[in-house]
Design a protein around this motif. Structure first.
Motif, PDB file in Angstrom:
ATOM      1  N   PRO A  43      49.022  39.345  35.700  1.00 25.90           N
ATOM      2  CA  PRO A  43      47.978  40.323  36.381  1.00 25.90           C
ATOM      3  C   PRO A  43      47.231  41.159  35.283  1.00 25.90           C
ATOM      4  CG  PRO A  43      50.033  41.141  37.035  1.00 25.90           C
ATOM      5  CD  PRO A  43      50.468  39.736  36.240  1.00 25.90           C
ATOM      6  N   PHE A  46      42.593  44.224  38.624  1.00 26.27           N
ATOM      7  CA  PHE A  46      42.162  43.860  39.869  1.00 26.27           C
ATOM      8  C   PHE A  46      40.718  43.092  39.913  1.00 26.27           C
ATOM      9  CE2 PHE A  46      45.273  46.641  40.598  1.00 26.27           C
ATOM     10  CZ  PHE A  46      46.311  46.236  41.477  1.00 26.27           C
ATOM     11  N   GLU A  49      40.721  45.750  44.567  1.00 29.16           N
ATOM     12  CA  GLU A  49      42.118  46.309  44.653  1.00 29.16           C
ATOM     13  C   GLU A  49      42.486  46.572  46.159  1.00 29.16           C
ATOM     14  OE1 GLU A  49      43.631  50.688  43.563  1.00 29.16           O
ATOM     15  OE2 GLU A  49      42.645  49.630  42.117  1.00 29.16           O
ATOM     16  N   LEU A  53      44.118  39.873  42.540  1.00 29.70           N
ATOM     17  CA  LEU A  53      44.496  39.988  41.011  1.00 29.70           C
ATOM     18  C   LEU A  53      43.609  39.208  40.423  1.00 29.70           C
ATOM     19  CD1 LEU A  53      48.321  40.072  41.415  1.00 29.70           C
ATOM     20  CD2 LEU A  53      46.888  42.169  41.055  1.00 29.70           C
TER      21      LEU A  53
END
Length: 65
Positions: A43, A46, A49, A53
């Motif tokens: 990851p 984002f 969020e 991801l």
């Protein structure tokens, strides 16, 4: 009144945290994924969020000519 609430929620989510969006992820060589990244990915940031991801490959892919 309901439309104002939806607009407020959208603005709040768009500005929340470290979310960069799918365009930023794609330009950086990543893919947006819900939940977790697949094997061989990490990851990086984002897309949205906290659940979507931006996943990038652990090893960069090379292109042969």
């Amino acid at each position: 009144m309901g439309i104002l609430v939806l607009v407020f929620i959208f603005i709040f989510l768009a500005q929340h945290g470290d979310a960069h969006g799918p365009d930023s992820c794609n330009r950086g060589g990543g893919l947006c994924r819900v939940g977790t990244c697949v094997s061989g990915e990490y990851p990086a940031q984002f897309c949205f969020e906290p659940v979507i991801l931006c996943c990038k490959n652990l090893s960069p892919t090379s292109t042969e000519s």
